[in-house]
Scaffold this motif. Structure first.
Motif, short mmCIF file in Angstrom:
data_model
loop_
_atom_site.label_atom_id
_atom_site.label_comp_id
_atom_site.label_asym_id
_atom_site.label_seq_id
_atom_site.Cartn_x
_atom_site.Cartn_y
_atom_site.Cartn_z
N UNK A 136 0.83 -1.20 0.00
CA UNK A 136 0.00 0.00 0.00
C UNK A 136 0.87 1.25 0.00
N UNK A 137 1.98 1.21 0.74
CA UNK A 137 2.89 2.36 0.77
C UNK A 137 3.49 2.64 -0.60
N UNK A 138 3.85 1.58 -1.32
CA UNK A 138 4.39 1.76 -2.68
C UNK A 138 3.35 2.38 -3.60
N UNK A 139 2.10 1.98 -3.44
CA UNK A 139 1.01 2.55 -4.24
C UNK A 139 0.82 4.03 -3.92
N UNK A 140 0.85 4.35 -2.63
CA UNK A 140 0.76 5.76 -2.22
C UNK A 140 1.95 6.54 -2.78
N UNK A 141 3.13 5.92 -2.76
CA UNK A 141 4.31 6.57 -3.30
C UNK A 141 4.16 6.93 -4.77
N UNK A 142 3.45 6.08 -5.53
CA UNK A 142 3.19 6.38 -6.93
C UNK A 142 2.35 7.65 -7.06
N UNK A 143 1.35 7.77 -6.18
CA UNK A 143 0.53 8.99 -6.19
C UNK A 143 1.33 10.20 -5.72
N UNK A 163 14.93 8.20 -12.13
CA UNK A 163 15.03 7.26 -11.01
C UNK A 163 14.21 7.74 -9.81
N UNK A 164 13.81 9.01 -9.84
CA UNK A 164 13.01 9.55 -8.74
C UNK A 164 11.75 8.72 -8.50
N UNK A 165 11.10 8.29 -9.57
CA UNK A 165 9.80 7.62 -9.44
C UNK A 165 9.88 6.32 -8.64
N UNK A 166 10.75 5.37 -9.00
CA UNK A 166 10.81 4.16 -8.16
C UNK A 166 11.39 4.43 -6.78
N UNK A 167 12.29 5.42 -6.67
CA UNK A 167 12.88 5.71 -5.37
C UNK A 167 11.85 6.25 -4.40
N UNK A 168 10.97 7.13 -4.87
CA UNK A 168 9.91 7.66 -4.01
C UNK A 168 8.96 6.54 -3.60
N UNK A 169 8.63 5.67 -4.55
CA UNK A 169 7.73 4.54 -4.25
C UNK A 169 8.36 3.60 -3.22
N UNK A 170 9.64 3.28 -3.42
CA UNK A 170 10.32 2.36 -2.50
C UNK A 170 10.49 3.01 -1.13
N UNK A 171 10.85 4.28 -1.11
CA UNK A 171 11.05 4.97 0.16
C UNK A 171 9.74 5.07 0.94
N UNK A 172 8.66 5.39 0.24
CA UNK A 172 7.35 5.48 0.89
C UNK A 172 6.92 4.13 1.45
N UNK A 173 7.18 3.06 0.68
CA UNK A 173 6.86 1.71 1.16
C UNK A 173 7.66 1.37 2.40
N UNK A 174 8.96 1.70 2.40
CA UNK A 174 9.81 1.40 3.53
C UNK A 174 9.40 2.18 4.78
N UNK A 175 9.11 3.47 4.60
CA UNK A 175 8.68 4.30 5.72
C UNK A 175 7.36 3.77 6.29
N UNK A 176 6.48 3.33 5.43
CA UNK A 176 5.19 2.79 5.88
C UNK A 176 5.39 1.56 6.76
N UNK A 177 6.33 0.71 6.37
CA UNK A 177 6.63 -0.48 7.16
C UNK A 177 7.22 -0.09 8.51
N UNK A 178 8.13 0.87 8.51
CA UNK A 178 8.75 1.31 9.77
C UNK A 178 7.70 1.88 10.72
#
Length: 237
Positions: free
Chosen positions: A23-30, A108-123
């Protein structure tokens, strides 16, 4: 209604964290959309306001532009991004980081934001568990990621992000989600005044403005969420 899901997530934290990652990765896409489009929307609004103030005819809008319209497309060839090409992280890897039409490399910003948002959501989910605090902290984290992306790219901190978060922080304090009401209000005041006083002192000494007013509002917002005792430490960080 949500009790079965809450029980499942509490008993199976791995499932809970995995869902948060997706879900965090999806939010990161938005959030990528927000980071790109919100500054453009602000610039259009400022241009319109300037023309109105100067009593000049308003420019005709060639197209509707907001967070949902038009559909995402390649900035080079105009290729509309399909649903399959918009799957967070995975689509970037499958496409090899290039547009499927013109083969121009995608930032590279696009996947990095998605991955970072997913990671922060997990934390956040791991730290707060299955709780109202987790929901509030997730929303705050996502908004701060968008604000950070805009600030890095355009040196702007949109009021449309910081001010609603400021009031939301005070609202949450009515229910003692993170801090009580007194601490929240004092935190907002301390956060704003700490940077405002530095701004005024710098201007008196140099005759120049050393920072934008958005920084005041950001620290006031953090104070409203975290309390007055954490506002100064947020500034130093």
């Amino acid at each position: 209604m949500f009790d079965p899901f809450i029980s499942l997530f509490e008993q199976q934290p791995v499932i809970y964290l995995a869902i948060l990652f997706v879900f965090g990765a999806t939010v990161g896409s938005f959030l990528n959309v927000v980071i790109y489009r919100l500054p453009v929307m602000m610039q259009r609004e400022w241009r319109h306001d300037c023309l109105e103030f100067l009593e000049q005819p308003a420019e005709a809008e060639t197209d509707k532009f907001n967070l949902s319209t038009p559909r995402s497309r390649c900035g080079h060839c105009g290729h509309q991004i399909t649903v399959l090409e918009n799957i967070p992280i995975i689509s970037y890897l499958v496409l090899g980081g290039k547009c499927s039409s013109c083969k121009i490399r995608i930032s590279l910003q696009y996947p990095m934001v998605e991955l970072f948002t997913a990671a922060i959501s997990v934390v956040v989910g791991w730290h707060f568990g299955v709780s109202p605090q987790a929901l509030a902290a997730l929303f705050l984290s996502w908004c701060l990621i968008a604000a950070s992306g805009i600030d890095i790219g355009h040196k702007l901190l949109p009021d449309t992000i910081t001010l609603p978060l400021l009031w939301l922080g005070i609202l949450l304090s009515l229910f003692d989600v993170f801090v009580d009401l007194e601490s929240s209000v004092m935190g907002a005041m301390a956060g704003y005044m700490s940077l405002w006083s530095v701004f005024i002192l710098f201007k008196l000494v140099t005759g120049k403005e050393g920072m934008g007013h958005g920084d005041f509002k950001l620290l006031a917002m953090l104070g409203a969420w975290l309390g007055w005792w954490l506002a100064p430490s947020s500034e130093s960080a």
